[in-house]
Enzyme design. Structure first.
Site, PDB file in Angstrom:
ATOM      1  N   HIS A 163       5.617  55.054  87.407  1.00 47.90           N
ATOM      2  CA  HIS A 163       5.809  56.065  86.359  1.00 47.90           C
ATOM      3  C   HIS A 163       4.618  56.071  85.388  1.00 47.90           C
ATOM      4  O   HIS A 163       3.895  55.074  85.288  1.00 47.90           O
ATOM      5  CB  HIS A 163       7.051  55.725  85.522  1.00 47.90           C
ATOM      6  CG  HIS A 163       8.357  55.900  86.231  1.00 47.90           C
ATOM      7  ND1 HIS A 163       9.277  54.878  86.358  1.00 47.90           N
ATOM      8  CD2 HIS A 163       8.918  56.981  86.829  1.00 47.90           C
ATOM      9  CE1 HIS A 163      10.344  55.331  87.002  1.00 47.90           C
ATOM     10  NE2 HIS A 163      10.147  56.595  87.311  1.00 47.90           N
ATOM     11  N   CYS A 251      11.869  50.691  80.428  1.00 48.21           N
ATOM     12  CA  CYS A 251      12.892  51.187  81.364  1.00 48.21           C
ATOM     13  C   CYS A 251      14.296  50.775  80.978  1.00 48.21           C
ATOM     14  O   CYS A 251      15.262  51.418  81.374  1.00 48.21           O
ATOM     15  CB  CYS A 251      12.664  50.636  82.764  1.00 48.21           C
ATOM     16  SG  CYS A 251      10.982  50.584  83.263  1.00 48.21           S
TER      17      CYS A 251
HETATM   18  C1  CIR Z   1      13.281  52.361  90.707  1.00 44.62           C
HETATM   19  O1  CIR Z   1      12.527  52.230  91.658  1.00 44.62           O
HETATM   20  O2  CIR Z   1      13.709  53.459  90.382  1.00 44.62           O
HETATM   21  C2  CIR Z   1      13.686  51.131  89.907  1.00 44.62           C
HETATM   22  N1  CIR Z   1      13.722  50.004  90.791  1.00 44.62           N
HETATM   23  C3  CIR Z   1      12.720  50.874  88.790  1.00 44.62           C
HETATM   24  C4  CIR Z   1      12.743  51.944  87.742  1.00 44.62           C
HETATM   25  C5  CIR Z   1      11.857  51.612  86.586  1.00 44.62           C
HETATM   26  N2  CIR Z   1      11.996  52.554  85.556  1.00 44.62           N
HETATM   27  C6  CIR Z   1      11.031  52.877  84.719  1.00 44.62           C
HETATM   28  O3  CIR Z   1       9.911  52.475  84.888  1.00 44.62           O
HETATM   29  N3  CIR Z   1      11.329  53.738  83.744  1.00 44.62           N
END
Ligand code: CIR
Length: 265
Positions: A163, A251
């Site tokens: 992201h 996150c």
């Molecule tokens: C994913 O791949 O969607 C989750 N394992 C990690 C999401 C991380 N979120 C973020 O950076 N906002």
């Protein structure tokens, strides 16, 4: 009664062991350690001036603790997102329901893809990463949501990270911490840029707290030094289990700076 800016977090379900790692499911994630780290994270948010509201994690959704991806909040309005990974779409409903108790909620259309982790708000502008999780239709939906709120949406090219906010976060209202290897700095013109050195782009993922301190992942010593050099207080947290699932500090919460909520006692 004391009221503080609100932060929403989502607890770690047993199923977290199967959180996404890249496009596969995790196998070596330690749920008990993740829960301990999550508890410290929540305490740090509270110590730094947030009132924290906790939404239970969802066993059907291993990635549900990464709550940031499910909504974008601008002042007293929220956009419930349409997460780019299909397995994460069911995470949005309970978060939108919780948000609706505090702000007005609009929904991204079903045919777009947008993750909150791609959305970085700095000084009245909204930067959005074009990523594997956020497409042009998602960016357009965000722009339609933001326009009546007087916010301009600025697309940003990223590479090698999940992201935008994996590798770019705000250290101040006109100061961005970013990894130039992963994020195109050009769209940030007019803002001061502090680069994180080295190959670890995720070292740029920090969370500013209301009291002026800054959450930094404990394994990013360089970032802690940068934060301290800027006159801010770094608060180091072990986030290894979340980092192993491609998640950073941002996150794990949705921060609503313009919504005051009573402090839990
Ligand atoms: C994913 O791949 O969607 C989750 N394992 C990690 C999401 C991380 N979120 C973020 O950076 N906002």
């Amino acid at each position: 009664m004391i009221a503080r800016p609100l932060a929403l977090v989502r607890t770690v379900p047993d199923g977290f062991a199967a959180a996404l790692v890249g496009d596969r499911r995790g196998t070596g994630l330690d749920v008990a350690a993740a829960r301990r780290q999550h508890a410290r994270y929540r305490e740090a948010l509270e110590a730094g001036g947030f009132s924290v509201e906790v939404i239970p994690g969802d066993e059907a959704h291993p990635d549900s603790p990464f709550i940031e991806d499910t909504a974008v909040v601008v002042n007293r309005w929220a956009l419930a997102t349409r997460p780019g990974h299909p397995s994460r779409r069911g995470e949005v409903g309970p978060v939108a329901e919780a948000l609706a108790r505090h702000v007005d909620v609009a929904w991204a259309p079903d045919d777009v893809r947008i993750d909150g982790g791609d959305v970085l708000q700095v000084g009245g502008r909204i930067f959005v990463g074009r990523s594997a999780r956020t497409d042009d239709a998602g960016i357009a939906a965000l722009a339609r949501f933001a326009a009546p709120l007087g916010r301009t949406v600025v697309p940003v090219r990223i590479s090698g990270v999940l992201h935008l906010k994996s590798a770019a976060t705000a250290l101040g209202d006109d100061l961005v911490l970013l990894s130039v290897g992963a994020v195109d700095p050009e769209p940030f013109e007019g803002l001061e840029i502090e680069e994180v050195p080295g190959p670890d782009a995720e070292a740029a993922n920090v969370v500013r707290l209301p009291d002026g301190s800054v959450l930094v992942a404990a394994h990013h010593e360089n970032t802690a030094a940068i934060v301290a050099r800027r006159g801010l207080r770094p608060v180091l947290l072990d986030t290894s289990e979340f980092a192993a699932a491609d998640g950073g500090l941002t996150c794990l919460s949705i921060r609503l700076r313009s919504v005051l909520a009573p402090v839990a006692t």
